[in-house]
Motif scaffolding. Sequence first.
Motif, PDB file in Angstrom:
ATOM      1  N   LYS A   2      51.995  30.777  43.957  1.00 35.48           N
ATOM      2  CA  LYS A   2      50.705  31.312  44.398  1.00 35.48           C
ATOM      3  C   LYS A   2      49.777  31.501  43.194  1.00 35.48           C
ATOM      4  O   LYS A   2      50.136  32.162  42.233  1.00 35.48           O
ATOM      5  CB  LYS A   2      50.925  32.636  45.116  1.00 35.48           C
ATOM      6  CG  LYS A   2      49.687  33.163  45.829  1.00 35.48           C
ATOM      7  CD  LYS A   2      50.029  34.425  46.588  1.00 35.48           C
ATOM      8  CE  LYS A   2      48.815  35.002  47.270  1.00 35.48           C
ATOM      9  NZ  LYS A   2      48.347  34.208  48.382  1.00 35.48           N
ATOM     10  N   GLU A   5      43.643  34.873  41.704  1.00 38.29           N
ATOM     11  CA  GLU A   5      42.308  34.692  42.267  1.00 38.29           C
ATOM     12  C   GLU A   5      41.254  35.628  41.681  1.00 38.29           C
ATOM     13  O   GLU A   5      40.078  35.496  41.982  1.00 38.29           O
ATOM     14  CB  GLU A   5      42.357  34.886  43.791  1.00 38.29           C
ATOM     15  CG  GLU A   5      43.271  33.872  44.482  1.00 38.29           C
ATOM     16  CD  GLU A   5      43.380  34.109  45.975  1.00 38.29           C
ATOM     17  OE1 GLU A   5      42.883  35.152  46.446  1.00 38.29           O
ATOM     18  OE2 GLU A   5      43.954  33.255  46.666  1.00 38.29           O
ATOM     19  N   SER A   6      41.633  36.586  40.871  1.00 38.66           N
ATOM     20  CA  SER A   6      40.659  37.512  40.291  1.00 38.66           C
ATOM     21  C   SER A   6      39.974  36.874  39.088  1.00 38.66           C
ATOM     22  O   SER A   6      40.316  35.760  38.670  1.00 38.66           O
ATOM     23  CB  SER A   6      41.349  38.811  39.876  1.00 38.66           C
ATOM     24  OG  SER A   6      42.133  38.595  38.710  1.00 38.66           O
ATOM     25  N   VAL A  34      50.903  39.149  40.696  1.00 38.68           N
ATOM     26  CA  VAL A  34      50.114  38.822  41.891  1.00 38.68           C
ATOM     27  C   VAL A  34      49.619  40.099  42.570  1.00 38.68           C
ATOM     28  O   VAL A  34      48.491  40.170  43.068  1.00 38.68           O
ATOM     29  CB  VAL A  34      50.933  37.960  42.869  1.00 38.68           C
ATOM     30  CG1 VAL A  34      50.366  38.014  44.282  1.00 38.68           C
ATOM     31  CG2 VAL A  34      50.945  36.506  42.399  1.00 38.68           C
ATOM     32  N   ASP A  37      46.717  41.265  40.543  1.00 41.86           N
ATOM     33  CA  ASP A  37      45.608  40.334  40.718  1.00 41.86           C
ATOM     34  C   ASP A  37      44.871  40.577  42.042  1.00 41.86           C
ATOM     35  O   ASP A  37      43.635  40.586  42.089  1.00 41.86           O
ATOM     36  CB  ASP A  37      46.151  38.904  40.662  1.00 41.86           C
ATOM     37  CG  ASP A  37      45.069  37.863  40.830  1.00 41.86           C
ATOM     38  OD1 ASP A  37      44.248  37.711  39.908  1.00 41.86           O
ATOM     39  OD2 ASP A  37      45.033  37.206  41.894  1.00 41.86           O
ATOM     40  N   LYS A  38      45.617  40.808  43.114  1.00 40.64           N
ATOM     41  CA  LYS A  38      45.002  41.065  44.423  1.00 40.64           C
ATOM     42  C   LYS A  38      44.187  42.355  44.388  1.00 40.64           C
ATOM     43  O   LYS A  38      43.095  42.436  44.958  1.00 40.64           O
ATOM     44  CB  LYS A  38      46.089  41.178  45.498  1.00 40.64           C
ATOM     45  CG  LYS A  38      46.690  39.854  45.929  1.00 40.64           C
ATOM     46  CD  LYS A  38      47.697  40.092  47.031  1.00 40.64           C
ATOM     47  CE  LYS A  38      48.283  38.783  47.515  1.00 40.64           C
ATOM     48  NZ  LYS A  38      49.305  39.001  48.577  1.00 40.64           N
ATOM     49  N   TYR A  39      44.718  43.355  43.721  1.00 38.23           N
ATOM     50  CA  TYR A  39      44.031  44.642  43.638  1.00 38.23           C
ATOM     51  C   TYR A  39      42.739  44.509  42.830  1.00 38.23           C
ATOM     52  O   TYR A  39      41.702  45.064  43.200  1.00 38.23           O
ATOM     53  CB  TYR A  39      44.960  45.671  43.012  1.00 38.23           C
ATOM     54  CG  TYR A  39      44.430  47.083  43.059  1.00 38.23           C
ATOM     55  CD1 TYR A  39      44.466  47.820  44.234  1.00 38.23           C
ATOM     56  CD2 TYR A  39      43.887  47.680  41.924  1.00 38.23           C
ATOM     57  CE1 TYR A  39      43.977  49.122  44.281  1.00 38.23           C
ATOM     58  CE2 TYR A  39      43.404  48.980  41.953  1.00 38.23           C
ATOM     59  CZ  TYR A  39      43.452  49.691  43.139  1.00 38.23           C
ATOM     60  OH  TYR A  39      42.959  50.973  43.184  1.00 38.23           O
ATOM     61  N   LYS A  41      40.952  41.838  42.467  1.00 40.97           N
ATOM     62  CA  LYS A  41      40.000  41.034  43.237  1.00 40.97           C
ATOM     63  C   LYS A  41      39.194  41.883  44.226  1.00 40.97           C
ATOM     64  O   LYS A  41      38.038  41.580  44.523  1.00 40.97           O
ATOM     65  CB  LYS A  41      40.752  39.925  43.978  1.00 40.97           C
ATOM     66  CG  LYS A  41      39.849  38.934  44.683  1.00 40.97           C
ATOM     67  CD  LYS A  41      40.654  37.918  45.465  1.00 40.97           C
ATOM     68  CE  LYS A  41      39.721  37.014  46.255  1.00 40.97           C
ATOM     69  NZ  LYS A  41      40.474  36.061  47.116  1.00 40.97           N
ATOM     70  N   LYS A  42      39.803  42.948  44.732  1.00 40.07           N
ATOM     71  CA  LYS A  42      39.143  43.788  45.730  1.00 40.07           C
ATOM     72  C   LYS A  42      38.100  44.735  45.131  1.00 40.07           C
ATOM     73  O   LYS A  42      37.307  45.327  45.855  1.00 40.07           O
ATOM     74  CB  LYS A  42      40.184  44.635  46.485  1.00 40.07           C
ATOM     75  CG  LYS A  42      41.110  43.843  47.368  1.00 40.07           C
ATOM     76  CD  LYS A  42      41.933  44.760  48.260  1.00 40.07           C
ATOM     77  CE  LYS A  42      42.751  45.761  47.496  1.00 40.07           C
ATOM     78  NZ  LYS A  42      43.584  46.613  48.369  1.00 40.07           N
TER      79      LYS A  42
END
Length: 327
Positions: A2, A5-6, A34, A37-39, A41-42
């Motif tokens: 995966k 994305e940030s 990951v 990174d998700k955190y 991005k938000k």
Amino acid sequence: MKPFESFLNSELENFIVYRKGLGYKEKLIRSRLVIFDKYVKKQADPSSVWNPDFYLNFRKEVGEEPSTVNITLSAVRCFFEYLKRKDPLLNNPLKDVPNLQRRPFVPFVFSPEQVDMLLDVICGRIRRHTQRVFLKDFSEYLVILLLARCGLRISEPLRLKLADYRPDEKTIYIEKTKFSKDRLIPIPLSVARQIDNYLSCRAALIEHDINPYLFIGGLQKRLGDQRIRVVFHSAVQQIGIDSPRKVIGDTTFGKPTPHSLRHSFAIYTLKSAIARKQTSQNVLPVLAAYMGHVKYQYTMEYLRVVDAESRTRLLNFADILRKKSCD
């Protein structure tokens, strides 16, 4: 794998390349980062990642076990140290962010009778009507048998090659598993007989056997980790011990998992040795070597409870205290 994305995605990828160069496994590094990174991005303000308060909120909102949160924080802390080496003017925002206090964890422990019941159920499910499913089912049973009778990690029997089993010696060679250790271990004669039986059936049923793995999931494939877990949990449900994970007070009581068989093996091996008048100081180093631990102190982690009955009493007692505190 995966992708990240940030806005930190390229630096995170470079960090993984760097860690791989040091010998670390990409899957483990990426899985921890990951979440971070998700955190990131938000967040409405990307620059907040350089603020220690960001990580205090991150700790609260991840929603995982404290030990899992701490592992993630450690990975992120290491990432920022990597950035700091590239640019000495940067500060590591996690430098003074403490880890969460870990909850005591009490693993699920199978009794010897429960282990026998589990293995009987799985053995009874072996389908004999076609060659393909028979050998696959037989392989699944033998993998779980090795977890129960030899205390292996789930990945270890799945990776065994045909040459790793030595029928004359009744041993198996386990290569480069956790801690990058190799070990050659004896297995019980009853387990060896079942593996010999399986290999005889395999030789009779497959004319040109080109699968290099000891336990097969297809013509040239090994069994998958997830399939073993499905078989295990289905059998656990059938024998009626599928108790959920519970958090009571500050203690986590684990649910049955394939790794619980390894816990149970360690506990009852030590208990049996003590019953034979052997001291734990003498047994633990041998048991640690057999189980593939670098230090016998790691083996002691399995021995937080004496046996299945002790764990049940502890769980019941903690539950009574919880109910009283709620009244």
